[in-house]
Write a protein that holds these residues in place. Sequence first.
Motif, PDB file in Angstrom:
ATOM      1  N   LEU A 138      -6.903  -0.267   5.239  1.00 14.30           N
ATOM      2  CA  LEU A 138      -5.993  -0.332   4.085  1.00 14.30           C
ATOM      3  C   LEU A 138      -4.536  -0.555   4.487  1.00 14.30           C
ATOM      4  O   LEU A 138      -3.844  -1.390   3.885  1.00 14.30           O
ATOM      5  CB  LEU A 138      -6.132   0.930   3.234  1.00 14.30           C
ATOM      6  CG  LEU A 138      -7.480   1.047   2.495  1.00 14.30           C
ATOM      7  CD1 LEU A 138      -7.646   2.447   1.891  1.00 14.30           C
ATOM      8  CD2 LEU A 138      -7.598  -0.015   1.422  1.00 14.30           C
ATOM      9  N   LYS A 147     -11.554   2.381   4.884  1.00 11.34           N
ATOM     10  CA  LYS A 147     -10.312   3.166   4.819  1.00 11.34           C
ATOM     11  C   LYS A 147      -9.285   2.746   5.856  1.00 11.34           C
ATOM     12  O   LYS A 147      -8.103   2.585   5.554  1.00 11.34           O
ATOM     13  CB  LYS A 147     -10.645   4.651   5.091  1.00 11.34           C
ATOM     14  CG  LYS A 147     -10.739   5.510   3.892  1.00 11.34           C
ATOM     15  CD  LYS A 147     -10.829   7.002   4.207  1.00 11.34           C
ATOM     16  CE  LYS A 147     -11.534   7.390   5.491  1.00 11.34           C
ATOM     17  NZ  LYS A 147     -11.902   8.845   5.489  1.00 11.34           N
ATOM     18  N   CYS A 182      -7.738   7.201  -0.275  1.00  8.80           N
ATOM     19  CA  CYS A 182      -7.586   5.749  -0.128  1.00  8.80           C
ATOM     20  C   CYS A 182      -6.285   5.286  -0.774  1.00  8.80           C
ATOM     21  O   CYS A 182      -5.568   4.450  -0.202  1.00  8.80           O
ATOM     22  CB  CYS A 182      -8.779   5.019  -0.734  1.00  8.80           C
ATOM     23  SG  CYS A 182     -10.294   5.283   0.204  1.00  8.80           S
TER      24      CYS A 182
END
Lengths: 206, 206
Positions: A171, A168, A201
């Motif tokens: 990203l 995560k 996400c």
Amino acid sequence: MKLQVAIDRVDIPRAVEIIRQVAGTADVIEVGTSLTKEFGVRALGPLIEAADGTAVLGDIKTCDEGKYEFDLGFDCGFAYLTVMGSSSLGTLEVCYASAETHDGVMMIDLLECDEDRIEKISGFENAVYCLHTSIDSGATADPVGQVRAFKAKYPQIRRIAIAGGIKKDQLAGLAAEGVEITIMGSAITKADDIAAACAECKGLCG
Amino acid sequence: MKLQVAIDRVDIPRAVEIIRQVAGTADVIEVGTSLTKEFGVRALGPLIEAADGTAVLGDIKTCDEGKYEFDLGFDCGFAYLTVMGSSSLGTLEVCYASAETHDGVMMIDLLECDEDRIEKISGFENAVYCLHTSIDSGATADPVGQVRAFKAKYPQIRRIAIAGGIKKDQLAGLAAEGVEITIMGSAITKADDIAAACAECKGLCG
């Protein structure tokens, strides 16, 4: 940046359940290699239906017989199909032609491709090139740095994806590097609340 | 020399018909990649039953997730499974361990592997190394010469197979070179009399 959610190592009913929770949030739903090899591309229609219009990628990892496999996959409803970067240039060429004919996308899996190989296969303008660290070798330690080095080395490659244990908190950095598609698997599909994990996400993809 | 008959690009009922005509004559029956990808490894039980004790190879062309794919394939009844020589060494190692555990055989498909790669992966003593010319690149012009050069370069490799447009009149030469398995496809499976074509080729394997 697009979020691709990879589904692997489950049966078809469970895959349908997962797809229903990510369709419409994920940009691409990946039907993983384990599903294609266990149940066969022809049996995966229910998964494409469950995606309800979200693009579906079949991770068929073509190595040879490119036209046959790609024509079959696109005819079965997949929007994206994968071919191994280690395949012959002839295989890549026929896969690319099939993708162009079907208005589909060829994703080239760069697993185990060295620099010479990548240079040699870097000319497919509409293909997505996927930086991929083998599951059997462990996750990528520094995906953002990996993308940055890749872009510097192959400026001719326009469309980049990345897979292999992406987390995560990586990203935002990947989106900032101009990655087109980031692929996440169990971080989403094994979450207690799959829909929430996917939405979180996606929110981080910018 | 063993004769392996490769079956590809047909449906399951037709594959069963072909297998019934070669079982007991062929040494290995290959369920080709197209069958594994179209219908899935779990759906291929009828083919293994039709082989009636003749060893069956699943040409699953593993690229990653080696343990998962090999355990699955051996559990489904395959005696031989294929892994790409272009896979990571980690993948080859877990496939080999799975084969040893299941009393099965790992066949390494050397499609597009250069000399450095073959040298690097040449240490799997019980694996069969398959010289393979891509369908997308055309047939091998001189398979006997190819085997001879390969043996000279990699004396450490004991078990050799060859595939890619092999013709009847090349079988005696391949047997004389000590090839363990020669793989033939449409030369047998597209013959008017499949059983007779298979018996004739087997007779030429010495």
